[in-house]
Design an enzyme around this catalytic site. Sequence first.
Site, PDB file in Angstrom:
ATOM      1  N   ASN A  85       0.603  -1.234  -0.076  1.00  0.00           N
ATOM      2  CA  ASN A  85       0.236   0.091   0.141  1.00  0.00           C
ATOM      3  C   ASN A  85       0.885   1.075   0.249  1.00  0.00           C
ATOM      4  O   ASN A  85       1.429   1.730   1.247  1.00  0.00           O
ATOM      5  CB  ASN A  85      -0.789  -0.194   1.418  1.00  0.00           C
ATOM      6  CG  ASN A  85      -1.619   1.063   1.189  1.00  0.00           C
ATOM      7  OD1 ASN A  85      -1.572   2.012   0.348  1.00  0.00           O
ATOM      8  ND2 ASN A  85      -2.535   1.617   2.906  1.00  0.00           N
ATOM      9  N   TRP A  86       1.375   2.024  -1.408  1.00  0.00           N
ATOM     10  CA  TRP A  86       2.096   2.769  -1.204  1.00  0.00           C
ATOM     11  C   TRP A  86       1.687   4.602  -0.447  1.00  0.00           C
ATOM     12  O   TRP A  86       2.923   5.332  -0.390  1.00  0.00           O
ATOM     13  CB  TRP A  86       2.422   3.064  -2.687  1.00  0.00           C
ATOM     14  CG  TRP A  86       3.342   2.498  -3.469  1.00  0.00           C
ATOM     15  CD1 TRP A  86       2.882   1.175  -3.131  1.00  0.00           C
ATOM     16  CD2 TRP A  86       3.729   2.523  -4.870  1.00  0.00           C
ATOM     17  NE1 TRP A  86       4.217   0.543  -3.945  1.00  0.00           N
ATOM     18  CE2 TRP A  86       4.202   1.100  -5.141  1.00  0.00           C
ATOM     19  CE3 TRP A  86       4.008   2.894  -5.892  1.00  0.00           C
ATOM     20  CZ2 TRP A  86       5.401   0.793  -6.105  1.00  0.00           C
ATOM     21  CZ3 TRP A  86       3.982   2.695  -6.590  1.00  0.00           C
ATOM     22  CH2 TRP A  86       4.892   1.998  -7.392  1.00  0.00           C
ATOM     23  N   LYS A  87      -0.042   3.953  -0.235  1.00  0.00           N
ATOM     24  CA  LYS A  87      -0.284   5.855   0.161  1.00  0.00           C
ATOM     25  C   LYS A  87       0.290   6.432  -0.567  1.00  0.00           C
ATOM     26  O   LYS A  87       0.220   6.412  -2.395  1.00  0.00           O
ATOM     27  CB  LYS A  87       0.002   5.596   1.594  1.00  0.00           C
ATOM     28  CG  LYS A  87       0.390   4.633   2.459  1.00  0.00           C
ATOM     29  CD  LYS A  87       0.238   4.551   3.778  1.00  0.00           C
ATOM     30  CE  LYS A  87      -0.187   3.236   4.624  1.00  0.00           C
ATOM     31  NZ  LYS A  87      -0.535   3.348   6.220  1.00  0.00           N
ATOM     32  N   GLU A 137      -7.177   4.638   7.796  1.00  0.00           N
ATOM     33  CA  GLU A 137      -6.481   6.342   7.094  1.00  0.00           C
ATOM     34  C   GLU A 137      -7.771   6.616   6.807  1.00  0.00           C
ATOM     35  O   GLU A 137      -8.471   7.534   6.622  1.00  0.00           O
ATOM     36  CB  GLU A 137      -4.909   6.318   6.406  1.00  0.00           C
ATOM     37  CG  GLU A 137      -4.053   6.033   7.375  1.00  0.00           C
ATOM     38  CD  GLU A 137      -2.719   5.930   6.522  1.00  0.00           C
ATOM     39  OE1 GLU A 137      -2.977   5.195   5.064  1.00  0.00           O
ATOM     40  OE2 GLU A 137      -2.099   5.286   7.150  1.00  0.00           O
ATOM     41  N   GLY A 144       2.355   2.506  10.627  1.00  0.00           N
ATOM     42  CA  GLY A 144       3.663   3.637  11.091  1.00  0.00           C
ATOM     43  C   GLY A 144       4.263   4.112  11.393  1.00  0.00           C
ATOM     44  O   GLY A 144       4.988   5.087  11.935  1.00  0.00           O
ATOM     45  N   GLU A 165      -5.837  -4.552  10.465  1.00  0.00           N
ATOM     46  CA  GLU A 165      -4.241  -3.717  11.026  1.00  0.00           C
ATOM     47  C   GLU A 165      -4.469  -2.707  12.138  1.00  0.00           C
ATOM     48  O   GLU A 165      -5.450  -1.748  12.457  1.00  0.00           O
ATOM     49  CB  GLU A 165      -3.864  -2.509   9.801  1.00  0.00           C
ATOM     50  CG  GLU A 165      -3.859  -3.309   8.048  1.00  0.00           C
ATOM     51  CD  GLU A 165      -3.413  -2.060   7.144  1.00  0.00           C
ATOM     52  OE1 GLU A 165      -2.395  -2.141   6.973  1.00  0.00           O
ATOM     53  OE2 GLU A 165      -4.050  -1.719   6.995  1.00  0.00           O
ATOM     54  N   SER A 224       3.503  -1.737  10.789  1.00  0.00           N
ATOM     55  CA  SER A 224       4.614  -1.694  10.236  1.00  0.00           C
ATOM     56  C   SER A 224       5.599  -2.963  10.025  1.00  0.00           C
ATOM     57  O   SER A 224       6.362  -3.562  10.966  1.00  0.00           O
ATOM     58  CB  SER A 224       5.029  -1.064  11.850  1.00  0.00           C
ATOM     59  OG  SER A 224       4.626   0.113  12.119  1.00  0.00           O
ATOM     60  N   HIS A 266      -9.791   1.039   5.450  1.00  0.00           N
ATOM     61  CA  HIS A 266      -8.362   1.460   5.623  1.00  0.00           C
ATOM     62  C   HIS A 266      -8.648   2.560   7.009  1.00  0.00           C
ATOM     63  O   HIS A 266      -9.457   3.442   6.197  1.00  0.00           O
ATOM     64  CB  HIS A 266      -7.522   1.762   4.608  1.00  0.00           C
ATOM     65  CG  HIS A 266      -6.205   1.943   4.537  1.00  0.00           C
ATOM     66  ND1 HIS A 266      -5.413   2.921   5.977  1.00  0.00           N
ATOM     67  CD2 HIS A 266      -4.343   0.836   4.835  1.00  0.00           C
ATOM     68  CE1 HIS A 266      -4.291   2.591   6.626  1.00  0.00           C
ATOM     69  NE2 HIS A 266      -3.849   1.182   5.963  1.00  0.00           N
ATOM     70  N   GLY A 274       2.507  -0.990   4.058  1.00  0.00           N
ATOM     71  CA  GLY A 274       3.167   0.594   4.050  1.00  0.00           C
ATOM     72  C   GLY A 274       4.459   0.785   3.969  1.00  0.00           C
ATOM     73  O   GLY A 274       4.561   0.244   2.261  1.00  0.00           O
ATOM     74  N   GLY A 275       5.147   1.525   4.525  1.00  0.00           N
ATOM     75  CA  GLY A 275       6.808   2.248   4.651  1.00  0.00           C
ATOM     76  C   GLY A 275       7.355   0.797   3.874  1.00  0.00           C
ATOM     77  O   GLY A 275       7.974   1.593   2.843  1.00  0.00           O
TER      78      GLY A 275
HETATM   79  P1  PGA Z   1       2.861   0.456   7.471  1.00  0.00           P
HETATM   80  O1  PGA Z   1       1.419   0.806   7.232  1.00  0.00           O
HETATM   81  O2  PGA Z   1       3.272  -1.174   6.854  1.00  0.00           O
HETATM   82  O3  PGA Z   1       3.670   1.822   6.801  1.00  0.00           O
HETATM   83  O4  PGA Z   1       2.787   0.578   9.045  1.00  0.00           O
HETATM   84  C1  PGA Z   1       0.776  -0.377   6.511  1.00  0.00           C
HETATM   85  C2  PGA Z   1      -1.139   0.328   6.522  1.00  0.00           C
HETATM   86  O5  PGA Z   1      -1.050   1.001   6.114  1.00  0.00           O
HETATM   87  O6  PGA Z   1      -1.232  -0.508   5.331  1.00  0.00           O
END
Ligand code: PGA
Length: 251
Positions: A9-11, A98, A174, A168, A214, A96, A235-236
């Site tokens: 997930n590149w956001k 967010e 993050g 999640e 994470s 998600h 994500g990251g």
């Molecule tokens: P993260 O994000 O790996 O940066 O914690 C995961 C996500 O939100 O899908």
Amino acid sequence: MRRKIVAGNWKMNTDVASAKTLLRSIVESVKKSAPAADVIVCPPYIALQEAQSILHDSKVALGAQNLHYEDDGAFTGEISATMLKSVGCKYVIIGHSERRQYFGETDGTVNKRIHKALNHELTPIFCVGETLNERQSGKAFDVIHRQVTGGLENISPENMKRIIIAYEPVWAIGTGQNATPAQAEEVHAYIRTILKELFSDAIAQVISILYGGSVKPENAREIFAQQNVDGGLIGGASLKADNFLAIANAF
Ligand code: PGA
């Protein structure tokens, strides 16, 4: 046997040029290391069309980060299932945290989006997860129950089989602080009991449930080794091909 899946997930990261570079490195690395997991990338919308041609003929599948539940019309800033299909998306992240936290997404709108995705043959990656406050006040399981049942309202058993779930915990996204493998396993097993209650044991056993929050090359193997964890939503660490592939190979 359940599918093993690692999705990136590149956001809101990368522009077209850097997305193309990252996509090319991911395709190359997947070719070289042939991970056991199915690999999916979800770049920002502006990169989807380029992604389609770079991923063409590769083992990497394309997904988007959201979709709207209406087909078309006056919804400034939104994106439809047909639009995503037209650039080769097969998957779409829905619900998600967010989106729930910053953009007013509710269990009801998540449910509508899941229906829309399924109607257009897009595979939803349906996200659930509790906040730190909810965990600390002992409400994590109630929240997961509410999100899973709300998001899956009126989904037929046949359609359920096409959905991927991602657990999640919001406090792990993050933050660098991942859930322990045991904490992840506990919630994943609980999600399977909800699926059993809503559908059947047979269905509960075939749905892939990904962990997100994470995940890094250093902790992926231990998390993925849990019985009810079938992969990760990353994500990251999905923004660097080396890290992402190390995770995809951590089974
Ligand atoms: P993260 O994000 O790996 O940066 O914690 C995961 C996500 O939100 O899908």
